[in-house]
Design an enzyme around this catalytic site. Structure first.
Site, mmCIF file in Angstrom:
data_model
loop_
_atom_site.group_PDB
_atom_site.id
_atom_site.type_symbol
_atom_site.label_atom_id
_atom_site.label_comp_id
_atom_site.label_asym_id
_atom_site.label_seq_id
_atom_site.Cartn_x
_atom_site.Cartn_y
_atom_site.Cartn_z
ATOM 1 N N GLY A 183 3.061 2.320 -7.746
ATOM 2 C CA GLY A 183 2.682 3.309 -6.538
ATOM 3 C C GLY A 183 1.927 4.447 -7.297
ATOM 4 N N ASP A 226 -9.187 -8.111 -7.992
ATOM 5 C CA ASP A 226 -8.616 -6.862 -7.842
ATOM 6 C C ASP A 226 -9.612 -5.746 -8.182
ATOM 7 O OD1 ASP A 226 -7.018 -4.747 -7.413
ATOM 8 O OD2 ASP A 226 -6.088 -4.905 -9.153
#
Length: 481
Positions: A87, A402
C-alpha cells in the site's frame, strides 16, 4: 433490614471483572481463535482456519489481526509462510487472502466464498497479517500512533506479532519460516527479515525464529530504479509517445525525494495516460463498475484518482510521485468490503470485537494509513546485500504486465546489487507453455511471470502455485516444454 455492600468489596469485584476482561483480550488461546465456518463458505472441502488479534503493544492498545490456514496436508512438517500486502495501508486479508492465494476467495458478488484450488496452503502453513495498525481490522487505541507510522514502526510491530503469535501456536516455533508479500511489502518483507535476522543473534534477549528466506512479488525496492522503470515501461509499452518520454527523461531526476515542477508536469502525462487503462495490468480490461467505497485509496488501485488524492497531490507537490497503493481494482475492493463488513462475518472471524475502543468500517485500503505514512526509506537494497551475505534464500518475482512496479525497474534494482551470475536468463514452462523467464545469481533468484499483472496469484494462479512450490522445496522450475 437492607445491608450495603462495603466499598472495599465493590472495588475488589471491579478489579476481578477487569482482570477477567484483560485475560480475555490478552491471553486468548489457539482454540479461542479457531474459526468453525464462515458465512457463505462452501461445505466441501473442509478448511482449517484460525483468526483473531495478537497484541503488539499493551501500553498503547495496539493489536494486529491475522488469518491463518494450516497446510492442506502434512501441516506438522511443512514450513510457515507469512504473507504481507503493501500500500501502505492495503489489507492482506482483503487482497492476499481473499482475492489471490488464500484457500477461500470472496465471490465476485460479495455474497460468499469459493474454494481456491491453487491456494498456497497446499505448500505451506499460510499466515496473513493486516499490518501496520490502522489497516483492516488491526487497530490502536492511541491515535498518535497513526502519525508515527513508517517502515521501522511496521517492522517492529510485525516482529512483536510474530513472537506473540508463536506463543499462541507453539508447534511452529522451530518450524522453517519464510516471509512473502508484494508491492510496498517490498519494503516490509526485507525489513522484517532483517529485524528477525539481527535479533536471532541475541538469544539471551530475543526468542529464536527459524527464518530461512523471503520472496517478494513486484516489489517497491529503490525509488530511483522503480520510478525510472515506470517511465521506461510506459514508453516501451506504447502508453506514452517518444516526445513525452524524452521530455520526462530530460527534466526528471529520480534520485531526488522532491521532484521539480517540470518533472511533475512531465510525469503527470504518464499518470493521465494510465488513468485510461489499468496501471496494474496494462493488457487487462479496465474495471468500469461504480463503487460506493469511501476509501480514496481503494478507488486509486486501478488508476482511478479520487478527489482526495488530487487534493493531496496538489498540497504536497506530488512529493516523490503521485503514490498509488498496492492493491488492485475497485471491483474486487467493493466485493471484499461488502463481505468483511458483514456483522456475521466479523463475529465468525473474531474481528472488530475485543480490545478496541471504537468500531470502524473495514476497508481494503486504509485512508489514514495511506495519507499519514512517513515515506522515509529510499532504498532497501542495502538490506538485500546484508541478508544475502547472511545466507538467506531470496527470490523476487515479477508479473511482466504490471505498469506500477514494472519488471524493468526491478531488473535495474537487482543489477545494482552486482551479484555473481549463476545461471543465464532462460525460459521456464508451465502446461507446455512459456510461463516466464528466470535468472539466478549467487544469493538471489529472479523470476518473471508472463502475462501477469501486479497481483501475480490473481492473474496466474496455477503458475504462482508452481513458483511458490519451487521456492519452498528447492525443485527447479521446468526448463523445457
Amino acid at each position: 433490614m437492607e445491608t450495603s455492600i462495603p466499598k472495599n468489596f465493590r472495588n475488589i469485584v471491579l478489579i476481578f471483572l477487569f482482570l477477567i476482561c484483560w485475560n480475555k483480550v490478552f491471553a486468548r488461546t489457539q482454540e479461542d481463535d479457531k474459526v468453525t465456518k464462515l458465512p457463505g463458505q462452501p461445505t466441501t472441502p473442509q478448511v482449517s482456519q484460525f483468526s483473531g488479534y495478537i497484541t503488539v503493544n499493551k501500553t498503547n492498545g495496539r493489536a494486529l489481526f491475522y488469518w491463518f490456514f494450516p497446510s492442506q496436508s502434512e501441516s506438522f512438517k511443512k514450513p510457515l509462510l507469512l504473507w504481507l500486502n503493501g500500500g501502505p495501508g492495503c489489507s492482506s486479508v482483503g487482497y492476499g487472502a481473499a482475492v489471490e492465494l488464500g484457500p477461500l476467495l470472496v465471490k465476485n458478488n460479495g455474497a460468499g466464498l469459493d474454494f481456491n484450488s491453487y491456494s498456497w496452503n497446499k505448500e505451506a502453513n499460510l499466515l496473513f497479517l493486516e499490518s501496520p495498525v490502522g489497516v483492516g481490522f488491526s487497530y490502536t487505541n492511541t491515535s498518535s500512533d497513526l502519525t508515527n507510522l513508517d517502515d521501522d514502526f511496521a517492522a517492529e510491530d510485525a516482529y512483536n506479532f510474530l513472537v506473540n503469535w508463536l506463543e499462541r501456536f507453539p508447534e511452529f516455533k522451530n518450524r522453517e519460516f519464510f516471509i512473502s508479500g508484494e508491492s510496498y511489502a517490498g519494503h516490509y518483507v526485507p525489513q522484517l527479515a532483517e529485524l528477525v535476522y539481527n535479533r536471532n543473534k541475541d538469544s539471551k534477549k530475543y526468542p529464536y525464529i527459524n527464518l530461512k528466506g523471503l520472496i517478494v512479488g513486484n516489489p517497491e525496492t529503490n525509488d530511483y530504479y522503480d520510478y525510472k522503470g515506470i517511465l521506461e515501461y510506459a514508453w516501451s509499452h506504447a502508453v506514452i509517445y517518444d516526445s513525452q518520454y524524452e521530455k520526462a527523461k530530460q527534466v526528471c531526476d529520480f534520485n531526488l525525494s522532491n521532484w521539480s515542477d517540470a518533472c511533475n508536469a512531465a510525469m503527470k502525462v504518464v499518470w493521465d495516460k494510465y488513468e485510461e487503462i489499468d496501471i496494474y495490468n496494462i493488457y487487462a480490461p479496465k474495471c468500469l463498475r461504480n463503487t460506493s467505497s469511501s476509501s480514496s485509496a481503494s478507488l486509486a488501485v486501478s488508476g482511478h484518482e479520487s478527489s482526495k488524492l488530487k487534493l493531496q497531490a496538489l498540497n504536497y507537490g506530488f512529493r516523490r510521485m503521485k503514490r498509488i497503493p498496492g492493491g488492485y481494482d475497485p471491483c474486487y475492493t467493493a466485493f471484499t468490503e461488502e463481505y468483511f463488513n458483514r456483522l456475521d462475518v466479523q463475529i465468525a472471524l473474531h474481528a472488530n470485537s475485543e480490545g478496541r475502543h471504537t468500531r470502524v468500517k473495514w476497508q481494503s485500503c486504509s485512508d489514514p494509513v495511506f495519507q499519514k505514512y512517513n515515506y522515509n526509506v529510499f532504498s532497501v537494497l542495502p538490506i538485500y546485500k546484508k541478508l544475502i551475505q547472511g545466507g538467506l534464500k531470496i527470490w523476487i518475482f515479477s508479473g511482466d504486465a504490471d505498469g506500477r512496479v514494472p519488471v524493468i525497474g526491478t531488473r535495474y534494482c537487482i543489477e545494482a546489487l552486482n551479484l555473481t551470475l549463476k545461471s543465464e536468463w532462460h525460459s521456464w514452462f508451465h502446461n507446455h507453455q512459456v510461463a516466464g523467464r528466470i535468472v539466478e545469481y549467487e544469493g538471489l533468484t529472479f523470476v518473471t511471470v508472463r502475462g501477469a499483472g501486479h497481483l501475480v496469484p490473481l492473474y496466474k494462479p496455477s503458475e504462482a502455485l508452481t513458483l511458490i512450490h519451487s521456492f519452498l522445496t528447492g525443485e527447479e522450475l521446468p526448463a523445457h516444454r
